[in-house]
Design a protein around this motif. Structure first.
Motif, PDB file in Angstrom:
ATOM      1  N   GLY A 440     -40.366 -41.548  -0.536  1.00  0.00           N
ATOM      2  CA  GLY A 440     -38.681 -41.671   0.048  1.00  0.00           C
ATOM      3  C   GLY A 440     -38.015 -41.018  -0.939  1.00  0.00           C
ATOM      4  N   SER A 441     -36.592 -41.515  -1.131  1.00  0.00           N
ATOM      5  CA  SER A 441     -35.630 -40.869  -2.319  1.00  0.00           C
ATOM      6  C   SER A 441     -35.882 -39.333  -2.383  1.00  0.00           C
ATOM      7  CB  SER A 441     -35.886 -41.668  -3.594  1.00  0.00           C
ATOM      8  OG  SER A 441     -35.341 -42.764  -3.416  1.00  0.00           O
ATOM      9  N   LEU A 442     -35.467 -38.592  -1.350  1.00  0.00           N
ATOM     10  CA  LEU A 442     -36.151 -37.090  -1.205  1.00  0.00           C
ATOM     11  C   LEU A 442     -34.756 -36.341  -2.136  1.00  0.00           C
ATOM     12  CD1 LEU A 442     -36.325 -36.712   2.640  1.00  0.00           C
ATOM     13  CD2 LEU A 442     -38.384 -37.305   0.975  1.00  0.00           C
ATOM     14  N   LYS A 457     -29.816 -36.655  -3.669  1.00  0.00           N
ATOM     15  CA  LYS A 457     -30.950 -37.440  -3.332  1.00  0.00           C
ATOM     16  C   LYS A 457     -30.921 -38.159  -2.138  1.00  0.00           C
ATOM     17  CE  LYS A 457     -33.554 -39.074  -6.751  1.00  0.00           C
ATOM     18  NZ  LYS A 457     -33.648 -40.250  -7.910  1.00  0.00           N
ATOM     19  N   MET A 458     -31.565 -37.997  -1.181  1.00  0.00           N
ATOM     20  CA  MET A 458     -31.306 -38.961   0.189  1.00  0.00           C
ATOM     21  C   MET A 458     -32.226 -40.323   0.049  1.00  0.00           C
ATOM     22  SD  MET A 458     -31.167 -37.741   3.889  1.00  0.00           S
ATOM     23  CE  MET A 458     -32.653 -36.698   3.901  1.00  0.00           C
ATOM     24  N   VAL A 496     -28.662 -31.764   6.794  1.00  0.00           N
ATOM     25  CA  VAL A 496     -28.417 -32.966   6.039  1.00  0.00           C
ATOM     26  C   VAL A 496     -26.700 -33.190   6.259  1.00  0.00           C
ATOM     27  CG1 VAL A 496     -28.202 -34.267   4.135  1.00  0.00           C
ATOM     28  CG2 VAL A 496     -29.877 -32.613   4.084  1.00  0.00           C
ATOM     29  N   GLY A 497     -26.480 -34.237   6.830  1.00  0.00           N
ATOM     30  CA  GLY A 497     -24.982 -34.471   7.058  1.00  0.00           C
ATOM     31  C   GLY A 497     -24.737 -35.499   5.801  1.00  0.00           C
ATOM     32  N   TYR A 498     -23.463 -35.821   5.609  1.00  0.00           N
ATOM     33  CA  TYR A 498     -22.951 -36.404   4.524  1.00  0.00           C
ATOM     34  C   TYR A 498     -21.342 -36.887   4.536  1.00  0.00           C
ATOM     35  CZ  TYR A 498     -21.372 -31.849   3.418  1.00  0.00           C
ATOM     36  OH  TYR A 498     -20.802 -30.381   3.593  1.00  0.00           O
ATOM     37  N   GLU A 499     -20.863 -37.667   3.710  1.00  0.00           N
ATOM     38  CA  GLU A 499     -19.429 -38.047   3.834  1.00  0.00           C
ATOM     39  C   GLU A 499     -18.573 -36.857   3.069  1.00  0.00           C
ATOM     40  OE1 GLU A 499     -19.198 -41.896   5.750  1.00  0.00           O
ATOM     41  OE2 GLU A 499     -17.453 -40.626   4.586  1.00  0.00           O
ATOM     42  N   PRO A 516     -25.600 -38.892   2.100  1.00  0.00           N
ATOM     43  CA  PRO A 516     -26.368 -38.018   2.740  1.00  0.00           C
ATOM     44  C   PRO A 516     -27.535 -38.519   3.797  1.00  0.00           C
ATOM     45  CG  PRO A 516     -27.579 -38.152   0.497  1.00  0.00           C
ATOM     46  CD  PRO A 516     -26.269 -39.086   0.685  1.00  0.00           C
ATOM     47  N   ARG A 517     -27.575 -38.164   4.722  1.00  0.00           N
ATOM     48  CA  ARG A 517     -28.662 -38.559   6.003  1.00  0.00           C
ATOM     49  C   ARG A 517     -28.959 -37.417   6.677  1.00  0.00           C
ATOM     50  NH1 ARG A 517     -23.298 -38.471   7.482  1.00  0.00           N
ATOM     51  NH2 ARG A 517     -23.030 -37.583   9.388  1.00  0.00           N
TER      52      ARG A 517
END
Ligand code: AMP
Length: 549
Positions: A440-442, A457-458, A496-499, A516-517
């Motif tokens: 995880g934690s890409l 980092k995602m 990747v989407g993000y705020e 990020p998602r």
């Protein structure tokens, strides 16, 4: 009460998955808690006043090493095996070579006091102070106690106790209705205090707001767009969604308290707001709330990061008051002169608020607010908000009551969605506990001058299914492994989407992504050579309307 008794309760809670059993274990325990009830209740679900202790996993590892005199390799080995630092601490506590001479049996008050000191420590020397506060507990802890001290500090109790179970346990222990217990929690913001009242009061638990004690605030939901938000209510009110920090002001004569959304007392950090509230709220007693912004010398709003310096600051506050002035934008009232006004409609609350605020333009004022259902007008207001560097709009139901602590859909936030980025995965981390088999934690990278540069980092944003799938793909691309960190050959591209994009010294690009998602894995349509460039990120950063400095 001895901390060991609580540790045994944690162990019993961990051993069952049944909610009712957990409730009963806690209820019995609360009944026995005596004078330490409030502390026991807070500790029982790992909530020491809802704080983040500011002790990262890495720091905790050094503390464990120090407390038990072990090496890096030993701790890494055990950690890989168990994936749980709590169990690691427990193991070394059980196998420790020697106990300190001045060994004390831990009690709940001592543990609570040490933990409570952690979040307030910042600045020079704070790391050492934190280390010694936790190390003191660990060196006095038995093996079982060590497991739970570490988990409490990490905010990851692994006992399956959420607020609902605590609520039901208090109700059961002191023969009250769960809904009354929850109501009391809305008004007191702390189950420790609620339990004390439930024990003291005979008969029905009467929840009352008490000025000076934090109430829980109402929360917003995201709306897909302005049209939908307007359509949701018969009578909508629109307000700027300020990009700041929510502050609840309590006033009782000349005494003022300021609380954050997470119920931290932040009165000391904002002395000028205390003064404004004393003189410019025309009420003997009230609780009002609003969004605070940092502004420059000309009164222009600054990005949130600047304000966070004010929130964290514990010393030399007067200097900060001059350097970073603030602007309070008030948007609601909860209590007025002995009257709880949560059960009045927003329309009435807003009118009351207007009456009691004596504004100081640009410093202490009402939020910009219009009432319309007309899309054109609303959109104009929305664009105006974005031009002013704010996040968008809050669309509120004027006919709705105030619902503390809840996301009930009476406040809708409308904000632009940031443009997604295509990035390539260049690193990852082996998970912990139940996720130990997954990567995880890409670590995500963009392109710059023929190289890949990490830019975020995602850590969350992937479902378990996605994690398993991702691990399968990434495993074949591992180039290097160091502890739990792995280097991945740049091959897999994801959207990747993000705020938002933030400046960050943590990554070689100088930028990081907030929240990020994963939107999708780019199967064959894009390869690593197609990912976004650093120049793209720079451009998007500048375009973010809210970032103006
Ligand atoms: P979010 O944090 O994205 O869920 O959005 C909700 C937050 O927006 C609230 O907790 C406030 O801190 C903030 N906010 C900014 N402007 C307003 C406003 N006019 N009314 C209510 N909340 C606001």
């Amino acid at each position: 009460m001895k901390y060991f008794e609580l540790a045994k309760v944690y162990e019993a809670l961990e051993a069952t998955t049944k909610k009712l059993e957990k409730r009963d274990i806690l209820a019995e325990f609360y009944k026995k808690a005596d004078k330490d009830l409030a502390i026991v209740v807070r500790l029982s679900y790992g909530a020491v006043m809802g704080e983040d202790f500011g002790v990262a996993k890495q720091m905790l590892k050094s503390i464990i090493k120090k407390a038990y005199g072990i090496t890096d390799a030993e701790i890494m080995h055990k950690f890989k095996e168990t994936g749980d630092l709590g169990v690691v601490a427990e193991f070394f506590a059980a196998h420790r070579k020697q106990r300190t001479l001045a060994y004390h049996e831990l009690n709940v008050v001592k543990v609570y006091e040490n933990l409570q000191k952690l979040p307030s420590l910042t600045g020079t020397g704070s790391v050492e102070r934190k280390v010694s506060l936790v190390a003191e507990l660990l060196s006095n802890a038995s093996a079982l106690e060590a497991r739970y001290i570490v988990r409490t500090v990490l905010g990851d109790m692994r006992i399956g106790v959420a607020e609902g179970i605590v609520r039901d346990a208090i109700a059961k222990a002191f023969s009250k209705e769960p809904k009354d217990v929850e109501r009391a929690y809305d008004f007191l913001g702390d189950y420790g205090e609620v339990a004390e009242q439930a024990r003291k009061e005979k008969g029905k638990l009467k929840a009352k707001i008490e000025i000076g004690k934090p109430v829980r605030v109402m929360l917003a939901e995201r709306s897909p767009g302005l049209k939908e938000a307007l359509a949701a209510f018969e009578h909508p009110a629109l307000e700027l969604k300020y990009d700041g920090f929510r502050i609840v002001i309590h006033k009782k004569a000349d005494k003022i308290w300021l609380y954050s959304r997470r119920n931290e007392n932040i009165t000391k950090q904002f002395p000028e707001l205390v003064e404004y509230a004393k003189k410019h709220l025309k009420a003997r007693e009230c609780i009002v709330e609003g969004e605070t912004l940092a502004v420059d010398k000309k009164g222009k709003p600054l990005p949130f990061q600047k304000l966070s310096r004010r929130i964290q600051r514990k010393y030399h506050i007067e200097k900060m008051v001059k350097e970073l002035p603030i602007q309070m934008n008030l948007f609601d009232i909860i209590y007025l002169n002995g009257r709880n006004v949560m059960h009045e409609k927003l329309k009435e609350r807003w009118n009351t608020l207007k009456k009691i605020v004596k504004p100081i333009k640009g410093k202490f004022q009402l939020a910009e607010h219009i009432e319309t259902k007309d899309f054109k007008k609303a959109n104009k207001f929305y664009q105006y908000s974005l031009r002013k560097g704010q996040e968008g709009l809050m669309v509120k139901n004027l006919d709705a009551f105030y619902h503390p602590g809840k996301r009930v859909g009476y406040w809708l936030k409308v904000k632009p969605i940031a443009e997604p980025l295509d990035l390539v995965i260049v690193g990852a981390e082996w998970g912990e506990g139940k996720r130990a088999r997954w990567l995880g934690s890409l670590l995500l990278a963009c392109r710059s001058k023929g190289k890949f540069l990490a830019t975020g980092k995602m850590a969350s944003g992937l479902t378990e299914k996605q994690l398993a799938e991702m691990t399968k793909r990434l495993k074949h691309l591992i180039e290097e492994e160091k502890g739990k960190h792995v280097k991945i050959k740049p091959k897999i591209v994801i959207e990747v989407g993000y705020e938002e994009i933030q400046k960050s010294p943590k990554y070689p690009t100088g930028y990081a992504l907030r929240f990020p998602r994963l939107l999708r894995i780019r199967e064959k349509d894009k390869g690593p050579e197609d990912v976004n460039t650093l120049a793209d990120i720079e451009k998007l950063y500048k375009q973010q309307k809210r970032v103006k400095h």
